[in-house]
Scaffold this motif. Structure first.
Motif, PDB file in Angstrom:
ATOM      1  N   THR A   1       2.220   3.195  15.321  1.00 49.66           N
ATOM      2  CA  THR A   1       1.460   3.082  16.560  1.00 49.66           C
ATOM      3  C   THR A   1       2.203   3.885  17.620  1.00 49.66           C
ATOM      4  OG1 THR A   1       0.707   0.869  15.973  1.00 49.66           O
ATOM      5  CG2 THR A   1       0.495   1.513  18.281  1.00 49.66           C
TER       6      THR A   1
ATOM      7  N   PHE B   1      -0.320   6.129   8.312  1.00 47.33           N
ATOM      8  CA  PHE B   1      -1.506   5.823   9.108  1.00 47.33           C
ATOM      9  C   PHE B   1      -1.083   5.884  10.569  1.00 47.33           C
ATOM     10  CE2 PHE B   1      -4.059   2.860  11.606  1.00 47.33           C
ATOM     11  CZ  PHE B   1      -5.348   3.299  11.310  1.00 47.33           C
TER      12      PHE B   1
ATOM     13  N   LYS C   1       0.806  -1.216   0.000  1.00 55.82           N
ATOM     14  CA  LYS C   1       0.000   0.000   0.000  1.00 55.82           C
ATOM     15  C   LYS C   1       0.846   1.276   0.000  1.00 55.82           C
ATOM     16  CE  LYS C   1      -3.905  -2.131   2.399  1.00 55.82           C
ATOM     17  NZ  LYS C   1      -4.793  -2.091   3.591  1.00 55.82           N
TER      18      LYS C   1
ATOM     19  N   LEU D   1       2.520   2.505   2.440  1.00 58.20           N
ATOM     20  CA  LEU D   1       1.969   3.176   3.615  1.00 58.20           C
ATOM     21  C   LEU D   1       2.812   2.845   4.846  1.00 58.20           C
ATOM     22  CD1 LEU D   1      -0.675   4.702   4.721  1.00 58.20           C
ATOM     23  CD2 LEU D   1      -1.455   2.409   5.342  1.00 58.20           C
TER      24      LEU D   1
ATOM     25  N   ARG E   1       2.568   8.418   2.328  1.00 62.45           N
ATOM     26  CA  ARG E   1       1.373   8.192   3.110  1.00 62.45           C
ATOM     27  C   ARG E   1       1.696   7.569   4.472  1.00 62.45           C
ATOM     28  NH1 ARG E   1      -1.590   4.176   0.472  1.00 62.45           N
ATOM     29  NH2 ARG E   1      -3.431   4.682   1.726  1.00 62.45           N
TER      30      ARG E   1
ATOM     31  N   ARG F   1       2.732   2.577   8.771  1.00 60.92           N
ATOM     32  CA  ARG F   1       1.813   2.491   9.909  1.00 60.92           C
ATOM     33  C   ARG F   1       2.586   2.770  11.199  1.00 60.92           C
ATOM     34  NH1 ARG F   1      -3.028   0.042   8.707  1.00 60.92           N
ATOM     35  NH2 ARG F   1      -3.164  -0.885   6.623  1.00 60.92           N
TER      36      ARG F   1
ATOM     37  N   THR G   1      -5.469  13.671  12.931  1.00 57.45           N
ATOM     38  CA  THR G   1      -5.594  14.005  11.501  1.00 57.45           C
ATOM     39  C   THR G   1      -4.622  15.120  11.123  1.00 57.45           C
ATOM     40  OG1 THR G   1      -7.919  13.340  11.442  1.00 57.45           O
ATOM     41  CG2 THR G   1      -7.159  14.826   9.705  1.00 57.45           C
TER      42      THR G   1
ATOM     43  N   GLU H   1       2.728  13.652   6.434  1.00 59.45           N
ATOM     44  CA  GLU H   1       2.737  13.294   5.007  1.00 59.45           C
ATOM     45  C   GLU H   1       3.344  14.410   4.163  1.00 59.45           C
ATOM     46  OE1 GLU H   1      -0.996  10.141   4.821  1.00 59.45           O
ATOM     47  OE2 GLU H   1      -1.340  12.234   4.258  1.00 59.45           O
TER      48      GLU H   1
ATOM     49  N   ASP I   1      -1.988   5.265  14.522  1.00 60.05           N
ATOM     50  CA  ASP I   1      -2.822   4.594  15.517  1.00 60.05           C
ATOM     51  C   ASP I   1      -2.393   5.135  16.881  1.00 60.05           C
ATOM     52  OD1 ASP I   1      -4.450   2.895  16.924  1.00 60.05           O
ATOM     53  OD2 ASP I   1      -3.149   1.130  16.677  1.00 60.05           O
TER      54      ASP I   1
ATOM     55  N   ARG J   1      -1.138  13.679  11.016  1.00 65.61           N
ATOM     56  CA  ARG J   1      -0.912  12.833   9.823  1.00 65.61           C
ATOM     57  C   ARG J   1      -0.693  13.683   8.580  1.00 65.61           C
ATOM     58  NH1 ARG J   1      -4.079  11.501   5.866  1.00 65.61           N
ATOM     59  NH2 ARG J   1      -5.982  12.141   6.962  1.00 65.61           N
TER      60      ARG J   1
END
Length: 294
Positions: free
Chosen positions: A229, A271, A223, A225, A269, A227, A256, A263, A273, A259
């Protein structure tokens, strides 16, 4: 013309505008910015590459009298930088009246070897006649080779500042490859940007007791991406509720915003958490402080 290169500690009281100044001089955001004091907790290196040399700015934690182990570590970081650079720049908030905190900062900076430069920042908020007595008082200390009025926000006074600082650096080759703008790793920068967005949205008592730990960092090839955490650590249970917000609104909004800026900073990109935990007394726990990402 021979090249010059060296390190410059950007020091001063909390909320004097040090990080804004470093970002403005480097030309990109390397240090988070907040109107809350003591935002910068560790040394951040921002590197200005010029045809005539390289300036390595060290954005230091604010000089203050520490009350917690975390704050003592911050002041130790600042002093270590101040005593181990080629030039010290003291940033002073010209919009604030001189007080005991300013005198304390002068005492600490006096321990550094010359050359030293004083920057009266936020001059856009002060009538020019009021600056002259402040500049005269700084001159009388005998500590500074240069005293310069600037505004890191508007850019006033910054045009020749890089050349002025460079002129006080030793002759020599660049300390870092020319494409380098900061030495902070990606995880640290991401954690800092997360903390910045929560600082913008929380009340006065929260920022001092807010830390970020990156727990997991996984790149998903399929993806394209990353991630992340991360855990936000606060001092008290009621602070946890504030950081999460009613119905989770604050953590969603701040997440938001973080992020989007991450980016933009890294050009790919992400994500996020995000979780929040209350850990009373974490600022006095030296072992835990070593795990903090921001």
């Amino acid at each position: 013309m021979s090249r010059r290169a060296g390190t410059v500690a950007v020091a001063g009281r909390p909320n004097a505008g040090k990080s804004t100044l470093v970002n403005a001089l480097v030309g990109t955001k390397v240090a988070i910015v907040s109107d809350k004091p003591q935002t910068t907790r560790r040394r951040v290196l921002g590197i200005l590459n010029r045809p005539d040399g390289q300036v390595v700015f060290v954005d230091t934690p604010g000089l203050h009298k520490p009350l917690h182990r975390l704050n003592r570590a911050m002041v130790d970081e600042a002093m270590e930088a101040i005593l181990d650079v080629d030039v010290v720049v003291l940033v002073i908030d010209a919009a604030e009246k001189e007080g005991a905190g300013d005198r304390h900062a002068l005492e600490l900076v006096a321990k550094a070897s010359p050359p030293r430069i004083a920057l009266l920042n936020k001059v856009d908020l002060v009538a020019k006649p009021k600056l002259l007595p402040r500049m005269a008082a700084l001159h009388e200390t005998g500590l500074f080779e240069e005293i310069v009025p600037v505004s890191a926000v508007t850019g006033d006074g910054l045009a020749g500042l890089a050349e002025l600082i460079l002129s006080h650096l030793p002759e020599g080759e660049d300390l870092f490859p020319a494409e380098t703008v900061t030495t902070s790793d990606e995880k640290t920068r991401v954690a800092e940007l997360i903390r910045e967005k929560f600082l913008e949205r929380t009340r006065e008592e929260i920022p001092y007791g807010l830390g970020v730990v990156v727990e997991e960092w996984v790149f998903d090839d399929t993806k394209n991406l990353t991630r992340v955490t991360a855990t936000l650590v606060v001092d008290k249970e009621n602070h946890k509720r504030i950081v999460i917000g009613l119905g989770g609104q604050l953590i969603r909004d701040a997440g938001t915003a973080a992020r989007l800026e991450i980016e933009k900073t890294f050009g790919r990109r992400f994500f996020l958490d995000l979780h929040v935990v209350a850990r009373p007394g974490w600022r006095e726990d030296s072992r835990f402080l070593g795990t903090l990402s921001s």
